[in-house]
Scaffold this motif. Structure first.
Motif, PDB file in Angstrom:
ATOM      1  N   SER A   1       0.815  -1.215   0.000  1.00 28.15           N
ATOM      2  CA  SER A   1       0.000   0.000   0.000  1.00 28.15           C
ATOM      3  C   SER A   1       0.850   1.267   0.000  1.00 28.15           C
ATOM      4  O   SER A   1       0.321   2.370   0.132  1.00 28.15           O
ATOM      5  CB  SER A   1      -0.944   0.008   1.206  1.00 28.15           C
TER       6      SER A   1
ATOM      7  N   GLU B   1     -12.164  -1.020  11.064  1.00 26.94           N
ATOM      8  CA  GLU B   1     -11.722  -1.102   9.667  1.00 26.94           C
ATOM      9  C   GLU B   1     -11.053   0.184   9.225  1.00 26.94           C
ATOM     10  O   GLU B   1     -10.599   0.275   8.083  1.00 26.94           O
ATOM     11  CB  GLU B   1     -12.916  -1.381   8.750  1.00 26.94           C
TER      12      GLU B   1
ATOM     13  N   GLN C   1      -4.005   1.271   6.403  1.00 28.72           N
ATOM     14  CA  GLN C   1      -3.455   0.024   5.883  1.00 28.72           C
ATOM     15  C   GLN C   1      -1.934   0.097   5.658  1.00 28.72           C
ATOM     16  O   GLN C   1      -1.222  -0.860   6.000  1.00 28.72           O
ATOM     17  CB  GLN C   1      -4.187  -0.345   4.577  1.00 28.72           C
TER      18      GLN C   1
ATOM     19  N   GLU D   1       0.817  -2.471   7.442  1.00 30.34           N
ATOM     20  CA  GLU D   1       1.861  -3.185   6.683  1.00 30.34           C
ATOM     21  C   GLU D   1       3.248  -2.850   7.218  1.00 30.34           C
ATOM     22  O   GLU D   1       4.128  -3.720   7.270  1.00 30.34           O
ATOM     23  CB  GLU D   1       1.769  -2.810   5.198  1.00 30.34           C
TER      24      GLU D   1
ATOM     25  N   SER E   1      -2.938   3.213  -1.075  1.00 33.57           N
ATOM     26  CA  SER E   1      -4.293   3.140  -0.528  1.00 33.57           C
ATOM     27  C   SER E   1      -4.221   3.594   0.922  1.00 33.57           C
ATOM     28  O   SER E   1      -3.142   3.605   1.528  1.00 33.57           O
ATOM     29  CB  SER E   1      -4.864   1.725  -0.637  1.00 33.57           C
TER      30      SER E   1
ATOM     31  N   PRO F   1      -8.080  -0.289   4.590  1.00 35.71           N
ATOM     32  CA  PRO F   1      -8.214  -1.630   3.992  1.00 35.71           C
ATOM     33  C   PRO F   1      -9.436  -1.666   3.085  1.00 35.71           C
ATOM     34  O   PRO F   1     -10.393  -0.899   3.280  1.00 35.71           O
ATOM     35  CB  PRO F   1      -8.423  -2.552   5.211  1.00 35.71           C
TER      36      PRO F   1
ATOM     37  N   SER G   1     -14.561  -5.193   3.880  1.00 33.06           N
ATOM     38  CA  SER G   1     -14.611  -6.658   3.988  1.00 33.06           C
ATOM     39  C   SER G   1     -15.995  -7.162   3.610  1.00 33.06           C
ATOM     40  O   SER G   1     -16.933  -6.398   3.477  1.00 33.06           O
ATOM     41  CB  SER G   1     -14.282  -7.088   5.414  1.00 33.06           C
TER      42      SER G   1
END
Lengths: 310, 310
Positions: free
Chosen positions: B8, B147, B151, B155, B304, B307, B310
């Motif tokens: 990302s 959420e 992201q 990582e 990005s 995330p 989902s």
């Protein structure tokens, strides 16, 4: 159980109770997730010897002696006089006055204590402590303090780790005095050392953290469970101590949703331990049966006390 | 470097600077022992979104609303009126008054805040927080807060761990509000969550640790390096933050014996971030070049932000 796992422990009901608890937590239908297997250990009198005086007191008295040598006008005032003459009875009397409600002499001690680190950054203090441990010897046993760990307890740390536990020290002694040596003598890294703390302040000019002339908190009695939660955020499954001041920590572990194991070291060996004693442990020993503490007898449960001389 | 390690992150000088630093610390002639590879991360605005308001404020306002519904006589007094009407401007004004030297309204807020947990034990509060996160939605993005982590930063946590780092959260937000969810959303366990703290007290009657109606400390600005030392006992090699209050922590990492990496997240993306802003980060951004902070541009460096749903 394999004798080799705890070789310095005799095959007694105490050892079997420890093994049964640890095995039950680590395996079988009632096993606890590994991340929740937390064990906490008092230090002075639990992981290493604390008699005739806590190791940190030896360190502090040496430093006070240096201060008085550099400034002889101090040598007639306490606590420097006690340090210079080696007559430490005044220190003991000050603590007794504290328990009788008079903090005047204890205040003098604390002011002289926090004066030793005032302004040092944390790395400087760690270096000073490390230098002390390279040469200091126990006044009675004449061995380096780093060799006067309780060998059965070091074996217990490793035994617990093999069963997925994470072990922490929760000492009434001062945290940063212990941190430089816990990895080498106990296999416990500095981030897992909880203890009493000197005040800290951030020094904008250098980007360092320095000691301020104050105690932040005294990690004994009811403060131990508080510090455990602050630092770990989990309730321990096993706690080990040796004094009245460890009772809240023992009870906290014992009374969790999963009934924990509380170990109380009893210094009852008149030959191999440096100084058998019940003083300061009288309430804990008296309450052991009622509160479900598992009493560890140095005399009966430990096959050896200290590591063999290197 | 393999693109897949930080998918990302765009292939920019920022990412390459991070990779070069981490590789240098983990391998080669200047590698640092693994146990000293410590990284610290601010939370609000660094690991997850903090706009339009910090998540904990959403939680607290919901609780205040419940208190006022149960006791309508409170609904006309602050901060309950703000909670019931949803007019949160009064809260912002109270903070501005604080910075102008008038703590009267902030005192009201803190009293109402610590009242919410007063007497709860730590397990009860953890359960209440967990229940909140199961249903709460971000007021603008309409996704669960869990959420709305960044992201690229998640990582980065994993990337650091693969290179032997241990990562900690060092939040200005309240520690025990975060602890119940950091493992699931960041992979960071509760013992590695540092943050502001409510007062704690040991309850002898039950063996539990309970909240007292007080703040123990506010973990922001110069308090961050102090809390880092208290909790970890090591100076971080990498620090990441996004506001003026993170500067001491960034400087502390940057100015160690091994020059650390200081990352400053800049919320400059007008399309993908929930609310681009420099407010509260103006001093840090202005000082970035002089102090050697590596500025991470949300707009330019992140491929990005959140995330995928989902």
């Amino acid at each position: 159980m394999d004798d080799a796992t705890l070789p310095s422990w005799r095959d007694t009901p105490t050892r079997r109770a420890i093994e049964a608890f640890v095995t039950g937590v680590a395996t079988g239908p009632d096993a606890v997730p590994a991340e929740e297997r937390v064990a906490v250990f008092d230090n002075d009198g639990t992981l290493w010897t604390e008699k005739p005086m806590p190791t940190q007191l030896h360190y502090v008295v040496e430093r006070w002696r240096e201060v008085a040598l550099a400034d002889p006008s101090l040598a007639d005032t306490q606590p420097y006089r006690a340090a210079v003459t080696g007559d430490l009875a005044w220190l003991g009397a000050a603590v007794e006055k504290h328990y009788a409600g008079d903090d005047s002499d204890l205040g003098t001690i604390i002011a002289a204590l926090v004066g030793l680190t005032d302004g040092l950054d944390v790395e400087q203090y760690a270096a000073a402590v490390s230098a002390f441990f390279r040469t200091a010897r126990h006044p009675v046993l004449h061995r380096p303090y780093t060799e006067l760990v309780y060998q059965p307890m070091v074996e217990l740390l490793r035994y617990l780790e093999r069963h997925g536990f994470t072990c922490y020290i929760v000492s009434g002694g001062e945290r940063d005095f212990l941190r430089p040596l816990t990895q080498s003598i106990y296999g416990i890294p500095p981030e897992r050392v909880v203890g009493s703390a000197l005040g800290l302040t951030y020094d904008e000019a250098t980007g360092s953290v320095r000691y301020s002339p104050a105690l932040a908190f005294f990690d004994d009695g009811p403060e131990k469970p508080v510090r455990i939660w602050s630092r770990i955020g989990r309730r321990p499954l096993l706690a080990a101590g040796n004094s009245n001041g460890d009772m809240p920590m023992l009870d906290h572990a014992r009374r969790g949703p999963r009934r924990g194991l509380a170990l109380l070291i009893h210094h009852d060996d008149h030959d191999r331990d440096d100084a058998p004693y019940d003083a300061g442990a009288d309430k804990a020993l008296a309450a052991a049966r009622e509160r479900g503490y598992t009493v560890v007898s140095v005399r009966d449960d430990w096959a050896s006390v200290f590591p063999a001389p290197s």
